[in-house]
Write an enzyme that holds these catalytic residues in place. Sequence first.
Site, mmCIF file in Angstrom:
data_model
loop_
_atom_site.group_PDB
_atom_site.id
_atom_site.type_symbol
_atom_site.label_atom_id
_atom_site.label_comp_id
_atom_site.label_asym_id
_atom_site.label_seq_id
_atom_site.Cartn_x
_atom_site.Cartn_y
_atom_site.Cartn_z
ATOM 1 N N SER A 16 37.520 -60.281 -12.082
ATOM 2 C CA SER A 16 37.056 -59.574 -10.888
ATOM 3 C C SER A 16 38.183 -59.131 -9.966
ATOM 4 O O SER A 16 38.211 -57.984 -9.502
ATOM 5 C CB SER A 16 36.066 -60.437 -10.108
ATOM 6 O OG SER A 16 34.944 -60.741 -10.896
ATOM 7 N N LYS A 65 26.105 -70.235 -9.360
ATOM 8 C CA LYS A 65 25.099 -69.182 -9.236
ATOM 9 C C LYS A 65 23.741 -69.703 -8.773
ATOM 10 O O LYS A 65 22.979 -68.969 -8.129
ATOM 11 C CB LYS A 65 24.947 -68.438 -10.566
ATOM 12 C CG LYS A 65 26.173 -67.635 -10.945
ATOM 13 C CD LYS A 65 25.959 -66.812 -12.191
ATOM 14 C CE LYS A 65 27.233 -66.048 -12.559
ATOM 15 N NZ LYS A 65 27.034 -65.123 -13.680
ATOM 16 N N GLY A 125 22.674 -71.853 -23.952
ATOM 17 C CA GLY A 125 23.035 -72.294 -22.606
ATOM 18 C C GLY A 125 21.906 -72.068 -21.619
ATOM 19 O O GLY A 125 21.042 -71.201 -21.829
ATOM 20 N N GLY A 127 22.559 -72.182 -17.935
ATOM 21 C CA GLY A 127 23.101 -71.991 -16.593
ATOM 22 C C GLY A 127 22.572 -70.741 -15.916
ATOM 23 O O GLY A 127 21.648 -70.076 -16.416
#
Length: 246
Positions: A16, A65, A125, A127
């Site tokens: 980012s 998150k 996953g 998450g």
Amino acid sequence: MNKLGLLGKNISYSFSRAYFKEKFENEAITDASYENFDIEDIKNFPDIIKNTPNLKGLNVTIPYKEDVMPYLDKINKKAKAIGAVNTIRITKKGKLIGYNTDCYGFKKTLEPFVKPHHKKALILGTGGASKAVAYSLKELGIEYAYVSRKLSNHVQFSYDTLTENDVKNHEVIINCTPLGTFPDIEDCPNIPYQGIGENHILFDLIYNPEQTTFLGHGKKNGATIINGANMLKLQAEKSWSIWDLY
């Protein structure tokens, strides 16, 4: 100077900061900066808000998150439905509003590769990113099942119980785990890769390295492989539009 940044843990590798630095240079944006806010615990998040003047927006990555959501003043309807936030806009009055742009980036990247036979998917996953993936698959009309270390009401397969036949029957497989991220590039989710064939799509949310071990197994078996780079670019641009600085 308008300040933006990335909230996460152990994020020195992140795409980012370099992406937005290049964007600012290419578009001659001189009154904005982007930095990493690397914190050990989400409890440190309010200190960032308090001690960073002119902070206008944040991206959020692993592992915050979901954890960041209780700290926000408002959550966008779609992000609330997903159950995860990866973009925060800070209003002029200092209110924190959460959004999810992962779903946009993932859907726009996957959609051109989806064919009529792609009816079932495995999400590796559980998450925050996996929730955006699940939301997008639902929008695309693709049935999905989670794979994780332990079975639960929401996890249909564990890595111990997943069979070669299960892999054959789910022709879209998305890695939402950090396994295989640089520098641990030899790692990959432990699934029966021999069940993968040329009708499969393997999508890895990881973008560094460009081809993870997970994707390498798919390529070897003739599958279509997609890494996370385009998804990240799309979600980054969506975040930029949400921040709406100009």
